[in-house]
Structures are given as structure tokens and as C-alpha cells.
Enzyme design. Structure first.
Site, PDB file in Angstrom:
ATOM      1  N   TRP A   1       1.597 -26.746 -13.611  1.00  0.00           N
ATOM      2  CA  TRP A   1       0.179 -26.471 -13.802  1.00  0.00           C
ATOM      3  C   TRP A   1      -0.194 -26.392 -15.274  1.00  0.00           C
ATOM      4  O   TRP A   1      -1.287 -26.796 -15.657  1.00  0.00           O
ATOM      5  CB  TRP A   1      -0.214 -25.191 -13.076  1.00  0.00           C
ATOM      6  CG  TRP A   1      -0.424 -25.409 -11.596  1.00  0.00           C
ATOM      7  CD1 TRP A   1      -0.177 -26.567 -10.898  1.00  0.00           C
ATOM      8  CD2 TRP A   1      -0.910 -24.475 -10.669  1.00  0.00           C
ATOM      9  NE1 TRP A   1      -0.485 -26.382  -9.578  1.00  0.00           N
ATOM     10  CE2 TRP A   1      -0.945 -25.105  -9.400  1.00  0.00           C
ATOM     11  CE3 TRP A   1      -1.318 -23.152 -10.757  1.00  0.00           C
ATOM     12  CZ2 TRP A   1      -1.375 -24.456  -8.250  1.00  0.00           C
ATOM     13  CZ3 TRP A   1      -1.746 -22.512  -9.615  1.00  0.00           C
ATOM     14  CH2 TRP A   1      -1.781 -23.152  -8.385  1.00  0.00           C
TER      15      TRP A   1
ATOM     16  N   ASP B   1       0.860  -1.187   0.000  1.00  0.00           N
ATOM     17  CA  ASP B   1       0.000   0.000   0.000  1.00  0.00           C
ATOM     18  C   ASP B   1       0.902   1.245   0.000  1.00  0.00           C
ATOM     19  O   ASP B   1       2.134   1.122   0.050  1.00  0.00           O
ATOM     20  CB  ASP B   1      -0.982  -0.050   1.170  1.00  0.00           C
ATOM     21  CG  ASP B   1      -0.337   0.064   2.540  1.00  0.00           C
ATOM     22  OD1 ASP B   1       0.831   0.508   2.651  1.00  0.00           O
ATOM     23  OD2 ASP B   1      -1.004  -0.283   3.523  1.00  0.00           O
TER      24      ASP B   1
ATOM     25  N   PRO C   1      -8.853 -25.887  -7.626  1.00  0.00           N
ATOM     26  CA  PRO C   1      -9.352 -24.680  -6.974  1.00  0.00           C
ATOM     27  C   PRO C   1      -9.223 -24.755  -5.453  1.00  0.00           C
ATOM     28  O   PRO C   1      -9.291 -25.835  -4.864  1.00  0.00           O
ATOM     29  CB  PRO C   1     -10.823 -24.638  -7.393  1.00  0.00           C
ATOM     30  CG  PRO C   1     -11.174 -26.061  -7.664  1.00  0.00           C
ATOM     31  CD  PRO C   1      -9.930 -26.683  -8.227  1.00  0.00           C
TER      32      PRO C   1
END
Length: 143
Positions: free
Chosen positions: A44, A15, A56
Site C-alpha cells: 500500500w 472489552d 476505499p
């Protein structure tokens, strides 16, 4: 046997105050998990494109202990805690300079990318995962 990887905490992961932005942590975690499967011999890209297997996340519990700062070298450790028929429970510990920043418990499920239904872990993947399975201490109340 934990899988270990190191990743830098970059400017874009933070941030404006220079503290890690938590969604960036999760994005980095996905990349480390992808690297873990590649280290087992199951990239993958191959799982997705050729074998049509997805993984998932169905559960994720993260605990943030200390802030990470831009420029930190994040040290990831992944431990396999449980292997079900189609599920896999992973524990993650992320630290910097020897100080734990956050931990997570994650459950992924093997799914068919054609039917979007769960499927049993193929024997070769299960065998590789079992080689990394760490047994929980029987005296551990969290077991």
C-alpha cells in the site's frame, strides 16, 4: 486460492470482559487486507505514495457468529469473488481454533488519490487479482 494470515487477539482488542471488541476486528481486517496486497507485489505504501491509488471500502457486510477472546489466534482467509472495472469484491472468514467467529463481504474501489474518482484497475494489479479469483458455483443461489 485464499490468502491466509494469522493475527493474535490482544488485550487492547477486547472489552473489559475479554471478548473481542468488533471495531478492533475491522482494524485488524484492514491490516490483513494490506498484507494481502503486499503478497501480490503491491504494498500500500507504493500504491499510495508512488502510484497514487487508493482503495476505499464502499461496502462492508459483517456477520458475527461466535465471540473471540483475548489470546485467540485469529485465522483470516481472504477470497477474491469478483473484479469489476474499478471494484473488487472480497470475502473474509475469520476463525479461531477451527471455529468460525465472523465473516464479511467487502467491496473496495480503486481510486485516484489526485482526483478522488474511481479508476480502472491497472493491468498489473488486475492480472494479479485475477490469478486469485475464485469462481462462484453456478448452483449457488447466493451467486
Amino acid at each position: 486460492m485464499a490468502f491466509k494470515a494469522t493475527r493474535p487477539l490482544r488485550f487492547g482488542d477486547c472489552d473489559p470482559s475479554g471478548i473481542a471488541y468488533f471495531p478492533s476486528y475491522l482494524n485488524i481486517l484492514v491490516g490483513v487486507t494490506e498484507d494481502y496486497f503486499a503478497s501480490l507485489g503491491f504494498p500500500w505504501k507504493t500504491l499510495i505514495e508512488q502510484r497514487r491509488i487508493g482503495m476505499p471500502t464502499v461496502r462492508l457486510d459483517a456477520t458475527f457468529v461466535s465471540p473471540g477472546f483475548q489470546g485467540d489466534e485469529l485465522e483470516f482467509a481472504i477470497v477474491v469473488r469478483r473484479i469489476g472495472r474499478s471494484s473488487l469484491d472480497l470475502e473474509h472468514e475469520v476463525s479461531a481454533a477451527g471455529k468460525v467467529l465472523w465473516t464479511a463481504r467487502q467491496r473496495v474501489v480503486a481510486t485516484s488519490l489526485d482526483t478522488h474518482q474511481s479508476l480502472a484497475w491497472p493491468d498489473d494489479i488486475r492480472a494479479a487479482l485475477e490469478h486469485h479469483l475464485e469462481k462462484t458455483d453456478a448452483h449457488d443461489p447466493a451467486a
